[in-house]
Every structure is written in C-alpha cells, then in structure tokens.
Design a protein around this motif. Structure first.
Motif, PDB file in Angstrom:
ATOM      1  N   GLY A 167      41.631  -9.721  36.236  1.00  0.00           N
ATOM      2  CA  GLY A 167      41.745  -9.232  34.865  1.00  0.00           C
ATOM      3  C   GLY A 167      43.163  -8.974  34.405  1.00  0.00           C
ATOM      4  N   ASN A 168      44.138  -9.702  34.977  1.00  0.00           N
ATOM      5  CA  ASN A 168      45.532  -9.520  34.544  1.00  0.00           C
ATOM      6  C   ASN A 168      46.342 -10.782  34.839  1.00  0.00           C
ATOM      7  OD1 ASN A 168      45.828  -9.430  37.306  1.00  0.00           O
ATOM      8  ND2 ASN A 168      46.408  -7.255  37.390  1.00  0.00           N
ATOM      9  N   THR A 169      47.632 -10.737  34.529  1.00  0.00           N
ATOM     10  CA  THR A 169      48.512 -11.891  34.702  1.00  0.00           C
ATOM     11  C   THR A 169      49.490 -11.642  35.849  1.00  0.00           C
ATOM     12  OG1 THR A 169      50.264 -11.077  33.242  1.00  0.00           O
ATOM     13  CG2 THR A 169      48.418 -12.226  32.193  1.00  0.00           C
ATOM     14  N   PRO A 170      50.190 -12.687  36.317  1.00  0.00           N
ATOM     15  CA  PRO A 170      51.208 -12.479  37.359  1.00  0.00           C
ATOM     16  C   PRO A 170      52.259 -11.438  36.965  1.00  0.00           C
ATOM     17  CG  PRO A 170      50.751 -14.815  37.156  1.00  0.00           C
ATOM     18  CD  PRO A 170      49.999 -14.129  36.034  1.00  0.00           C
ATOM     19  N   LEU A 171      52.608 -11.363  35.684  1.00  0.00           N
ATOM     20  CA  LEU A 171      53.625 -10.401  35.268  1.00  0.00           C
ATOM     21  C   LEU A 171      53.118  -8.960  35.409  1.00  0.00           C
ATOM     22  CD1 LEU A 171      56.510 -10.207  34.277  1.00  0.00           C
ATOM     23  CD2 LEU A 171      55.685 -10.365  31.919  1.00  0.00           C
ATOM     24  N   HIS A 172      51.823  -8.742  35.172  1.00  0.00           N
ATOM     25  CA  HIS A 172      51.250  -7.418  35.432  1.00  0.00           C
ATOM     26  C   HIS A 172      51.426  -7.044  36.900  1.00  0.00           C
ATOM     27  CE1 HIS A 172      48.963  -8.144  31.625  1.00  0.00           C
ATOM     28  NE2 HIS A 172      49.040  -6.829  31.518  1.00  0.00           N
ATOM     29  N   VAL A 173      51.169  -8.023  37.781  1.00  0.00           N
ATOM     30  CA  VAL A 173      51.257  -7.767  39.217  1.00  0.00           C
ATOM     31  C   VAL A 173      52.702  -7.455  39.614  1.00  0.00           C
ATOM     32  CG1 VAL A 173      50.893  -8.754  41.519  1.00  0.00           C
ATOM     33  CG2 VAL A 173      49.257  -9.238  39.679  1.00  0.00           C
ATOM     34  N   ALA A 174      53.643  -8.248  39.131  1.00  0.00           N
ATOM     35  CA  ALA A 174      55.052  -8.031  39.457  1.00  0.00           C
ATOM     36  C   ALA A 174      55.530  -6.680  38.933  1.00  0.00           C
ATOM     37  CB  ALA A 174      55.899  -9.163  38.870  1.00  0.00           C
ATOM     38  N   ALA A 175      55.077  -6.306  37.731  1.00  0.00           N
ATOM     39  CA  ALA A 175      55.493  -5.030  37.142  1.00  0.00           C
ATOM     40  C   ALA A 175      54.953  -3.860  37.949  1.00  0.00           C
ATOM     41  CB  ALA A 175      55.019  -4.949  35.695  1.00  0.00           C
ATOM     42  N   LYS A 176      53.690  -3.946  38.368  1.00  0.00           N
ATOM     43  CA  LYS A 176      53.104  -2.893  39.194  1.00  0.00           C
ATOM     44  C   LYS A 176      53.884  -2.718  40.491  1.00  0.00           C
ATOM     45  CE  LYS A 176      48.179  -3.008  37.915  1.00  0.00           C
ATOM     46  NZ  LYS A 176      46.821  -3.351  38.409  1.00  0.00           N
ATOM     47  N   ALA A 177      54.298  -3.858  41.072  1.00  0.00           N
ATOM     48  CA  ALA A 177      54.985  -3.820  42.364  1.00  0.00           C
ATOM     49  C   ALA A 177      56.475  -3.526  42.225  1.00  0.00           C
ATOM     50  CB  ALA A 177      54.782  -5.155  43.089  1.00  0.00           C
ATOM     51  N   GLY A 178      56.965  -3.444  41.005  1.00  0.00           N
ATOM     52  CA  GLY A 178      58.388  -3.172  40.795  1.00  0.00           C
ATOM     53  C   GLY A 178      59.282  -4.347  41.160  1.00  0.00           C
ATOM     54  N   GLN A 179      58.738  -5.565  41.116  1.00  0.00           N
ATOM     55  CA  GLN A 179      59.497  -6.760  41.491  1.00  0.00           C
ATOM     56  C   GLN A 179      60.245  -7.299  40.261  1.00  0.00           C
ATOM     57  OE1 GLN A 179      60.087  -8.041  44.342  1.00  0.00           O
ATOM     58  NE2 GLN A 179      58.592  -7.051  45.699  1.00  0.00           N
ATOM     59  N   ILE A 180      61.428  -6.772  40.033  1.00  0.00           N
ATOM     60  CA  ILE A 180      62.155  -7.099  38.807  1.00  0.00           C
ATOM     61  C   ILE A 180      62.647  -8.547  38.792  1.00  0.00           C
ATOM     62  CG2 ILE A 180      64.410  -6.290  39.647  1.00  0.00           C
ATOM     63  CD1 ILE A 180      64.831  -5.121  36.780  1.00  0.00           C
ATOM     64  N   LEU A 181      63.015  -9.088  39.949  1.00  0.00           N
ATOM     65  CA  LEU A 181      63.487 -10.478  39.976  1.00  0.00           C
ATOM     66  C   LEU A 181      62.324 -11.449  39.767  1.00  0.00           C
ATOM     67  CD1 LEU A 181      66.187 -10.445  42.815  1.00  0.00           C
ATOM     68  CD2 LEU A 181      66.394  -9.883  40.379  1.00  0.00           C
ATOM     69  N   GLN A 182      61.153 -11.107  40.296  1.00  0.00           N
ATOM     70  CA  GLN A 182      59.973 -11.929  40.027  1.00  0.00           C
ATOM     71  C   GLN A 182      59.645 -11.895  38.532  1.00  0.00           C
ATOM     72  OE1 GLN A 182      58.793 -13.965  42.031  1.00  0.00           O
ATOM     73  NE2 GLN A 182      58.323 -13.184  44.091  1.00  0.00           N
ATOM     74  N   ALA A 183      59.793 -10.725  37.930  1.00  0.00           N
ATOM     75  CA  ALA A 183      59.550 -10.602  36.490  1.00  0.00           C
ATOM     76  C   ALA A 183      60.518 -11.469  35.699  1.00  0.00           C
ATOM     77  CB  ALA A 183      59.665  -9.142  36.057  1.00  0.00           C
TER      78      ALA A 183
END
Length: 631
Positions: A167-183
């Motif tokens: 129910g979300n996108t890869p950017l939601h996942v990266a944001a939750k994990a604090g992965q700023i470079l992935q974002a």
C-alpha cells in the motif's frame, strides 16, 4: 556545493582524466567532450551538471559520488567487461578518439540504445517483469545499496510503483528508513514526494515522523523542484519552504508591457489548459531553462584561447521520442524566444502553478501547448513563420528573416524585480553573467570558424545554414532607457535611422573579405573583454570597449550610408547602437559609479549582453554579404 576532483577519477565514457561533469541519472562522471554528446541526447537520456560551477544540493552530489565510487558505470558497460567483447571488436572510447564519430557513437550506443547493459531472460509478459523489478526496488530502497537500485531502475523498475500488498511506494519505504540517498535516486527517476499511501500519508510525513529532518526538508524541496528552478532562473532566489513560502513570483518592472491583448489572450489560454497539459508545458519550460543555464556553464568553462569546433552548445531541446511530434515542435520553439518573451512565459507558469495549487483550477479547455507557445511569443513574425517553413528543422538556419525581426525589437525589454516581502530588489536581467557569456562566446566561435573557412575560400554558401540560430541565444536587449548614439551618425537620442532620409538608397555592399577582416578584429576585441569579465578585471572594461568601438566604426564605414536591404540596416543599427551602449555601461565601472558587488555584477551582465549584440550583428553582416556577393 562544489566538489574537489581527485586524480584517480576518470571519465566514465573515455577514461580521460579529471572529469568535470556528472550525469546525475546515470551516476557517473564525464569529461567536457563526452558531456557535449550527453547534452545532445537530451535530459530524458542524460541529466548533466557541472561539478563545480553548478549549485548542488549536498545529498544529490553525495548520491552521484556514491554511485560513481561503487561502480555504477559497470551497469551501463556490463557486456564490455566480458573478455569476449574484446574478441567481438566492441570496445569503449578512449581519450584520443575524436568526438565525432567515435565518442558520439559509443555514448549513443551505451545510454540511448543500452547496448551493453545486462539483459534479463526474455519473458512473454513484459508487464510482469516490470512489476517484479519494481517490487525488488520497493524492498531494496530500505538499504543503503544505491547501485542495486540503479540497476533495477535501468532495467525498467518504476520509481513511482505502488505496491498493491504494502500500500505504498518505494519513496515511502526509503523515507521511513531514513535513506536520504535512496530518496535522491528515486526522485531523479521521477518519484513524487507528494504521493499518498493507503493511509493517506506522504513520504514527507514518514520522514518527519521518523525524525529524519534533513530528509523531510529535502523532500519538500524536491516536491517544488520545478517551480523553484524557474524562480531561481529569473531572480536568483529560492522560496523559504521552512517558513511556509513555497512560491516566488517575479514581476516585470514595467507592468504596462503585459497589458497587450496578445499577452492577455496568452495568459487566458494558459489558465484554461487542463492540469495535464499545463504540467507538460511546465516540464518543457523547465527543460529549456536547464538547456540555457547549462549552455552558460558549458561555454563559460571552455578554454577561450582555442576554437571549439567539435563540441558546441545545444541550439534547442533534442527530440524526445516518447513525446508527440507537436510537443517536440513546441519544445524546440522555446529556443526561439528571446529573454523577455521567455521570462514572460516563465512568470505566467509560476503564477498559474501557484493558483492551481491553491485550489482554483479554472476552466478546462482543449487548447494545447502549441497555442500557448504561439501566443506568448508576442511577435507576429514568430507566428507567420509557421506558414512557410517547418515547425522545427534538423539543422536550424541562420537565414530566418522572421527571427531577425524578432531580435531587432529587443529595445522594448525591461528588467525584472522580485516581489519578495522585503521589497523589490534589483536583479540580473534574466540570467547571470555566465548566461550572457554563453551567448557571446557561441556567436564568436561561429564567427571565427566562418571567417577562417571563408578566407580559405572553402566555404560553400550552404555552410552558413549549418550554424545555430540567432534565436538560440538569449537576447535580453536590456533596458534601453539610456540615450543611445550611433557611432556613424553624430548626435544622441533614440537609435537613429540609417543615413540621410533624403539620400538615395544603395544596394552596393562591401566585399565579403573586407567584412570578414573587420569582423575578426571585432571578435578578437570582444574575446579580450570576455576574458576580463571572467577574471573580474573590471578596470579593463573601458579600454576594451574603446577598441571594440573603433573596430565597429571601421566595419560600419564599409557599408553605404543608406543600405537598400532592410536586413543590412537592422544589423548595422544593432551593431552601432550596441557599441555605444557598451561604452556607456563600461563607464559605470569607474570609481564611485558602483556602490556594491551586486552593482558590478549587474554592470558585467549588461557589458556582456552588449558584446553579444555586437557579435550577433557582425555575424549577420558576414552572412548577408556572403550570400549577396555569391549571387
């Protein structure tokens, strides 16, 4: 933010030392020559930024560095790393190869055709493959492995993929994990920070909830990247998103210029566009801003003591095969807008973007982007050209009288002021010094090339049709409030008409050789002025302008006082009035004339703009006399 190059870094495409450019979406560093090819492919293939002379969000630069250092280039050269590729005769370019065709062919194969990437096993249902890749991307972005995600994106994973089970996108996942470079990587590939998940939350919400403040602030910047870039292009400022300011709408200093019926009609059509068409137009204008700004950096960083022949500026936006022919035609026409016309379009887009975001969508019409481009042009000649020539050419032509008409009307243009809350502030006219430098240098290089070839008697008439159009270069025209005087005709006041109105007109033109010889002298003097501008040697402006004035006077004296040709009269008027205006601007560098560095910067902008106008006029006169004398 700038980057200090390490000696171990080499161009990803030819292995040349000390690359000074980056391809952001490819995660690589490239040299000047290879960059010129990347730019010609278009931003949909490669998004280039200079490592030192382009402002970088720190985490975006860190993302590119991380990808480069972790072998992102092997994604694009996968099969070349196989020893068998040497046996098959396939090899990458080397620094000694010529740009055309060697480096260009290799780069096109590598990034446009993706000839060397790892191929997945063939499957009947491509959509399932893309879905599988996107699911892998969805799970990978919670880690710090950037190159894995870039590989998945290169194979077709979708940055905005909405996971049906999660129910979300890869950017939601990266944001939750604090992965700023992935974002950052996902954003480069089009991920939308404003997308809501099944709970109605955005990636920005999750970054804030997780205490990832820097990431949350960066995602807000990404969300407003388009309008921020347009505003910065015009007034050199970005909105203060932290304090709730999300838009800056620059205004024309003289609002009366915008009261014409044509301007009103254009704005009305813009407002009546559907959101989808408006977004398309805004993205196209963003790409044009990127082209103009990157051209400025490109030519400002070249070695001006040598003549660049193979690597040149990009005259208009390259064709994107994913777009319709109408849209591609409209995108290429953006290069024909002079600075005032283009600034008007940018301001209208910023205003309407703000209006739409605030929930006032206006009426929806079937008008398409092409209508907006025609209307905003504000010159009848721009529209009339559609009746007798293609909308865009594979090679743009210098011999476009309509464009000469447009560029000769630059005297109406005014400067811009920003409407920020701290009151109107003077800004550079539409672009910074380097943007004007690109205009000057591009014309100068074309002049030198044309002149040298002509002297060798090796230029057929058609060669002049292969130079980039005058309209490619921004003609800000600047404020003409200063009284102007021709260097041929005494007396001050408005730009004079040529010669005595009672005298007979003459169709006799000087020899091409004489015009080229005088043009070369003007070119040499302008190059000296440009070098002084680049090196901030402001005390050299006045002597340089005097030498240019003398050279212009000598060139103008070659022509009859009342030329029969309208094009000759227009070019001579631009040549002489610009030379006088150049002297006036240079005098402002005298002690006591400027009060702060900003004033000097504004003067430098005007000085280089005048130099560009002179170079353009001289180039036009070379072209005209060559054609006439060859007939």
């Amino acid at each position: 933010m700038s980057k200090r190059l390490r000696s171990s870094e080499v161009c990803a495409d030819c292995s040349g030392p000390d690359p000074s450019w980056a391809s952001v979406n490819r995660g690589i560093l490239i040299c000047d020559e290879c960059c010129s090819v990347h730019r010609s492919l278009g931003r949909h293939i490669s998004q280039v930024r200079h490592l030192k002379h382009t402002p970088w969000p720190p985490t975006l630069l860190q993302m590119v560095e991380t990808l480069y250092n972790n072998g992102a280039n092997s994604i694009w050269e996968h099969s070349l790393l196989d020893p068998a590729s040497i046996m098959s005769g396939r090899r990458k370019a080397n620094p000694q190869d010529k740009v055309h065709p060697n480096k260009a062919e290799f780069i096109r194969a590598k990034y446009q055709m993706l000839a060397f990437v790892h191929r997945l096993p063939c499957r009947d249902d491509d959509s399932v493959t893309a879905k599988d890749l996107s699911k892998q991307l969805h799970s990978s972005v919670r880690t710090g492995n950037l190159e894995t995600c870039l590989r998945l994106l290169s194979l077709g994973a979708q940055a905005n993929f909405f996971h049906p089970e999660k129910g979300n996108t890869p950017l939601h996942v990266a944001a939750k994990a604090g992965q700023i470079l992935q974002a950052e990587l996902l954003a480069v590939y089009g991920a939308d920070p404003g997308t809501q998940d099944s709970s109605g939350k955005t990636p920005i919400d999750y970054a804030r909830q997780g205490g990832h403040r820097e990431l949350a602030e960066r995602l807000v910047e990404v969300q407003y990247e388009l309008t921020d870039r347009l505003a910065f292009y015009l007034c050199g400022r970005r909105p203060d998103h932290l304090n709730g300011q999300h838009f800056i709408i620059p205004q024309m200093a003289d609002s009366s210029l915008d009261l014409s019926e044509l301007a009103k009609a254009a704005k009305k059509k813009l407002q009546s566009l559907s959101n989808h068409l408006f977004e398309e137009l805004a993205m196209d204008v963003y790409d044009e801003v990127d082209r103009r700004e990157t051209d400025a950096v490109w030519l400002a960083t070249q070695n001006h003591s040598t003549l660049v022949t193979e690597t040149t500026a990009v005259p208009f936006l390259p064709v994107n095969p994913e777009y319709s022919s109408t849209r591609n035609q409209g995108r290429q026409k953006l290069a024909r807008f002079n600075a005032h016309e283009f600034a008007t379009l940018v301001i209208d887009i910023l205003s309407d973007a703000k209006r739409r975001q605030q929930g006032n969508p206006g009426t929806v019409s079937k008008d398409n982007v092409e209508l907006i481009l025609k209307a905003i042009g504000s010159q009848p000649s721009v529209e009339s050209q559609d009746n007798d020539q293609p909308d865009y050419d594979s090679v743009a032509s210098d011999e476009d009288p309509d464009l000469d008409t447009v560029t000769s009307k630059a005297s109406r243009q005014k400067s811009l002021d920003s409407d920020l809350s701290d009151g109107p502030v003077p800004i550079q006219e539409f672009m910074d010094v380097k943007n004007a430098l690109v205009a000057s240098e591009a014309k100068i290089q074309q002049l030198m090339k044309a002149s040298k070839l002509e002297k060798q008697n090796s230029v057929p008439e058609s060669d002049y049709d292969n130079t980039t159009p005058d309209s490619e270069l921004d003609d800000t025209g600047s404020s003409r409030k200063t009284r102007q005087r021709s260097v041929i005709w005494p007396g001050e006041g408005a730009i004079p008409e040529l010669g005595d109105p009672h005298s007979m007109s003459s169709s006799t033109l000087p020899s091409t050789e004489d015009v080229i010889r005088k043009t070369e002298q003007i070119t040499k003097n302008i190059q000296e002025l440009l070098r002084a501008a680049q090196e901030n040697k402001h005390d050299s402006y006045i002597p340089c302008s005097e030498r240019i004035h003398v050279a212009v006077t000598e060139m103008a004296a070659l022509f009859p006082k009342k030329p029969k040709s309208d094009m000759v009269r227009t070019s001579l008027r631009l040549l002489t009035s610009s030379a006088y205006r150049l002297q006036s601007e240079c005098k402002k560098t005298l002690p006591g004339e400027t009060s702060c560095p900003t004033d000097i910067q504004l003067v430098t902008q005007q000085v280089i703009q005048c130099a560009y106008d002179i170079a353009k006029a001289a180039k036009q006169l070379v072209t005209i006399t060559t054609k006439e004398n060859n007939h």
